[in-house]
Design a protein around this motif. Sequence first.
Motif, short mmCIF file in Angstrom:
data_model
loop_
_atom_site.label_atom_id
_atom_site.label_comp_id
_atom_site.label_asym_id
_atom_site.label_seq_id
_atom_site.Cartn_x
_atom_site.Cartn_y
_atom_site.Cartn_z
N ALA A 121 0.83 -1.21 0.00
CA ALA A 121 0.00 0.00 0.00
C ALA A 121 0.86 1.26 0.00
CB ALA A 121 -0.93 -0.02 1.22
N TRP A 122 1.90 1.28 0.83
CA TRP A 122 2.78 2.44 0.87
C TRP A 122 3.57 2.59 -0.43
CZ3 TRP A 122 2.57 6.46 3.86
CH2 TRP A 122 2.00 6.35 5.13
N SER A 123 3.98 1.49 -1.05
CA SER A 123 4.71 1.57 -2.31
C SER A 123 3.84 2.15 -3.42
CB SER A 123 5.22 0.18 -2.72
OG SER A 123 6.09 -0.34 -1.74
N GLY A 136 12.17 2.45 -8.51
CA GLY A 136 12.30 1.45 -7.46
C GLY A 136 10.97 0.98 -6.93
N MET A 137 9.98 1.89 -6.84
CA MET A 137 8.68 1.51 -6.30
C MET A 137 7.92 0.59 -7.25
SD MET A 137 8.36 2.64 -3.26
CE MET A 137 10.08 2.24 -3.09
N TYR A 138 8.18 0.71 -8.54
CA TYR A 138 7.53 -0.20 -9.50
C TYR A 138 8.00 -1.63 -9.27
CZ TYR A 138 6.61 -2.62 -13.88
OH TYR A 138 6.22 -3.55 -14.82
N PHE A 139 9.31 -1.81 -9.23
CA PHE A 139 9.84 -3.15 -9.04
C PHE A 139 9.56 -3.67 -7.63
CE2 PHE A 139 12.40 -1.54 -12.58
CZ PHE A 139 12.23 -2.58 -13.49
N ALA A 140 9.47 -2.76 -6.67
CA ALA A 140 9.11 -3.19 -5.31
C ALA A 140 7.71 -3.79 -5.28
CB ALA A 140 9.20 -2.00 -4.35
N GLN A 141 6.77 -3.17 -5.99
CA GLN A 141 5.40 -3.69 -6.01
C GLN A 141 5.32 -5.03 -6.75
OE1 GLN A 141 2.17 -0.49 -6.46
NE2 GLN A 141 3.99 0.59 -7.16
N ILE A 257 -7.31 -4.55 -0.24
CA ILE A 257 -6.49 -5.77 -0.15
C ILE A 257 -7.05 -6.71 0.92
CG2 ILE A 257 -4.21 -6.67 0.41
CD1 ILE A 257 -3.02 -4.06 -0.63
N LEU A 258 -7.36 -6.16 2.09
CA LEU A 258 -7.86 -7.00 3.19
C LEU A 258 -9.23 -7.58 2.87
CD1 LEU A 258 -6.75 -4.80 6.22
CD2 LEU A 258 -5.79 -7.00 5.53
#
Length: 461
Positions: A121-123, A136-141, A257-258
């Motif tokens: 969610a934060w990414s 970086g946030m793309y690949f992190a997700q 998500i939850l």
Amino acid sequence: MLMHKTPYGIDEGAARALLLVWSVSDNVVSPIVTLGFPDFRALFLVPVGILWTGNVIAAKVMTLLIMSIAAWAFHAWRYRSGDTEGALLATGLLLISPLVLEQIDTISVGVYLLLAFSLGAWSDSIYRESKLAFGGMYFAQIFLCLVSITLHPVGLAYPLALLWTWYKNPINQSHRNYFFVGISFAILMAFALVPGWGHIEWFSNPIRSLSSTILGHAEGEEFGIFHWLVGITMLTVLLLVILRQANRLWADFLGRILLLAVVIGLLVGDETFGIAALTILLYWGLPLLLRSNANSSGGFWGQRGAALILIFALSTTFMMVNKARYELVLTGYLSPRDSLIKTLAEDSGLFLNEESDQDSPTKKPIRVASQWPGLTMLACRCDALPLPPAAQNSEALFAMLRGIDYLIFDPRNPANSSLSRNLATMETGKVETVALRSGGVILQVVKTQTPLPANPQEKKT
């Protein structure tokens, strides 16, 4: 103080992840690679696996730290959404809930999924603010999608929520296509790595897991009528909260998500489903009681009296259940399954070759076919393999048991019905019952020596 100090009781997937990390860090050859690719708990456990090889407590402390980070991330997310009071109370109750403490003690996937969901969610939020393609946030997700799916079927909730978000609310067409391709690749890769989640038990009783959110885990006869009532009550409250907060849940990325996790979790019904349900109840259920229009002239009920009573009752119940858990830890209580594995691991007079020297390098190792190969290998430090597949008859099964010394499994498990039937019809003297417990049975495969030929010339030939 609430954790077991022994290697018994941890999750089967966690045992496989720990064994893989320990084998790699110490360059020890083990049959753990034959059990398939472990989930990505192994990645989180790499630091403690390298620094404290063989130490289960270090892995539990690492899980505790991961849960702390996940709780902080949930609190910060809800705080940013404007729910300052409810976020603080919900985080406090989540951290002392019996189910979360049990997940930490068993190194289960629920804790790691909460971390993956919150980081996802934060990414997504940071990526949308930066608008940097392939940053970086793309690949992190994309990586978090891969992690969450390998952990548990409930982990599918994150990539599905991310797909829906970019389908309905994209920054632009190019960014949406990037995410569609990346998420699809992550899903296919995860399915290739962990096909079918082999150690997951499907279609468990969701009432049991919902009851464990309040009363802790109960097995067998311990799960009585009171646990049924608590579980049904929790299910009713969960449905009411979802109905009342449906719009807010779906509009919030973490809530979406939850919500998907709860829907998918119904197909499994284990404690991971209970973790997702408890998180929704706390972070979106408490705000319903903490009315923003409360005023000091409304008396006790106008000043959030109902919320005060509920929080007092929940925290007191949680502490009583945790105290009972602490007493069980002091007594060394183990579940029926773990007691059976302990019998195999610690009764050396039964299961080790007493005729040979225990310290001799030529001593033949014990090889076990187990329903829980990771746990068995971790506890008895022997070679453990999965149970043989279904055979047509007892002769075919006995041929598969070549090189196996012992079998350990639960014959009451429906998945083992074919194995139990073939063993029951096997000829006398081939398999002997060594131990029979409430958690299962230990069988010894009798080794038959090949008879020597009568003619010396035949022997020479």
